[in-house]
Scaffold this motif. Sequence first.
Motif, PDB file in Angstrom:
ATOM      1  N   ILE A  31       0.840  -1.207   0.000  1.00 29.77           N
ATOM      2  CA  ILE A  31       0.000   0.000   0.000  1.00 29.77           C
ATOM      3  C   ILE A  31       0.872   1.253   0.000  1.00 29.77           C
ATOM      4  O   ILE A  31       1.788   1.384   0.810  1.00 29.77           O
ATOM      5  N   ASP A  32       0.564   2.167  -0.917  1.00 29.15           N
ATOM      6  CA  ASP A  32       1.306   3.423  -1.032  1.00 29.15           C
ATOM      7  C   ASP A  32       0.349   4.488  -1.564  1.00 29.15           C
ATOM      8  O   ASP A  32      -0.844   4.230  -1.755  1.00 29.15           O
ATOM      9  N   ILE A  33       0.863   5.679  -1.839  1.00 33.27           N
ATOM     10  CA  ILE A  33      -0.005   6.785  -2.246  1.00 33.27           C
ATOM     11  C   ILE A  33      -0.726   6.513  -3.572  1.00 33.27           C
ATOM     12  O   ILE A  33      -1.770   7.083  -3.833  1.00 33.27           O
ATOM     13  N   ASN A  34      -0.176   5.637  -4.407  1.00 29.13           N
ATOM     14  CA  ASN A  34      -0.789   5.362  -5.713  1.00 29.13           C
ATOM     15  C   ASN A  34      -1.987   4.422  -5.634  1.00 29.13           C
ATOM     16  O   ASN A  34      -2.751   4.312  -6.592  1.00 29.13           O
ATOM     17  N   ASN A  35      -2.178   3.717  -4.502  1.00 24.86           N
ATOM     18  CA  ASN A  35      -3.290   2.762  -4.430  1.00 24.86           C
ATOM     19  C   ASN A  35      -4.088   2.812  -3.125  1.00 24.86           C
ATOM     20  O   ASN A  35      -5.018   2.029  -2.950  1.00 24.86           O
ATOM     21  N   ILE A  36      -3.756   3.713  -2.224  1.00 20.86           N
ATOM     22  CA  ILE A  36      -4.462   3.743  -0.938  1.00 20.86           C
ATOM     23  C   ILE A  36      -5.941   4.117  -1.110  1.00 20.86           C
ATOM     24  O   ILE A  36      -6.796   3.663  -0.341  1.00 20.86           O
ATOM     25  N   LYS A  37      -6.254   4.892  -2.154  1.00 25.62           N
ATOM     26  CA  LYS A  37      -7.665   5.217  -2.392  1.00 25.62           C
ATOM     27  C   LYS A  37      -8.463   3.979  -2.805  1.00 25.62           C
ATOM     28  O   LYS A  37      -9.652   3.864  -2.500  1.00 25.62           O
ATOM     29  N   GLU A  38      -7.803   3.038  -3.500  1.00 26.34           N
ATOM     30  CA  GLU A  38      -8.459   1.772  -3.843  1.00 26.34           C
ATOM     31  C   GLU A  38      -8.830   1.010  -2.579  1.00 26.34           C
ATOM     32  O   GLU A  38      -9.893   0.390  -2.510  1.00 26.34           O
ATOM     33  N   VAL A  39      -7.952   1.058  -1.595  1.00 21.56           N
ATOM     34  CA  VAL A  39      -8.209   0.387  -0.313  1.00 21.56           C
ATOM     35  C   VAL A  39      -9.484   0.952   0.315  1.00 21.56           C
ATOM     36  O   VAL A  39     -10.360   0.210   0.772  1.00 21.56           O
ATOM     37  N   LYS A  40      -9.588   2.263   0.307  1.00 22.84           N
ATOM     38  CA  LYS A  40     -10.783   2.917   0.858  1.00 22.84           C
ATOM     39  C   LYS A  40     -12.028   2.530   0.059  1.00 22.84           C
ATOM     40  O   LYS A  40     -13.077   2.218   0.630  1.00 22.84           O
ATOM     41  N   ASN A  41     -11.899   2.523  -1.268  1.00 27.28           N
ATOM     42  CA  ASN A  41     -13.040   2.207  -2.123  1.00 27.28           C
ATOM     43  C   ASN A  41     -13.523   0.760  -1.962  1.00 27.28           C
ATOM     44  O   ASN A  41     -14.688   0.460  -2.199  1.00 27.28           O
ATOM     45  N   HIS A  42     -12.603  -0.122  -1.571  1.00 29.29           N
ATOM     46  CA  HIS A  42     -12.973  -1.531  -1.370  1.00 29.29           C
ATOM     47  C   HIS A  42     -13.595  -1.778   0.002  1.00 29.29           C
ATOM     48  O   HIS A  42     -13.923  -2.915   0.330  1.00 29.29           O
ATOM     49  N   GLY A  43     -13.735  -0.725   0.806  1.00 25.89           N
ATOM     50  CA  GLY A  43     -14.451  -0.854   2.067  1.00 25.89           C
ATOM     51  C   GLY A  43     -13.638  -1.281   3.263  1.00 25.89           C
ATOM     52  O   GLY A  43     -14.197  -1.588   4.322  1.00 25.89           O
TER      53      GLY A  43
END
Length: 202
Positions: free
Chosen positions: A153-165
């Motif tokens: 997890i890094d700045i390029n994919n942390i929003k995906e983590v949030k979007n996946h709930g």
Amino acid sequence: MKLILITPPTYFVEEDKIITALFEEGLDILHLRKPDTAPMYAERLLTLIPEQYHKRIVVHGHFYLKEEFHLKGIHLNHRNPQKPYRYKGHTSCSCHSLEEVKEKKYQHDYVFLSPVFDSISKQNYKSSYSDVELKNAHKAGIIDKRVIALGGIDINNIKEVKNHGFGGAAVLGALWNKFDLCDTHDFSDLIEHFKKLKKLAD
């Protein structure tokens, strides 16, 4: 979304200063993970971190430290799979499949699911889950606020983590790679990177 930091596996000179600075910048929880190290080193590190932050620290071993330093809780994994006798406090644990998450998440305050993305800190530790699998797991209620994403997890994919709930993201290599544990005394790059991660996680 919570932002959790896992320590590197070895101790280093500036560690207490960096951890304190990260807490001051809003770090939610620190996981103190130092496998195969003597407890006296953990005790020394904890004495150097201001007491006001102890309640945000979870230990992965030497579980007596939880009571002695009034820490947040303990983390169970393959090295330390059992809670101490009559332990009643905060627990978390490591999971490496969605089936394991379903089995364990209601037994703990939260669980780690890994590796969600290809690991930054471990070579050849590749993601076990496709984007579709994670979306479906969220729809099915498997991934929720009790599940913390770990791995790559890094700045390029942390929003995906949030979007996946997910209820939070745990980082290790993304942050510690910004600091040379052997040679660097300036940890400003690490702090700035943390601020970016924290802003994206909030």
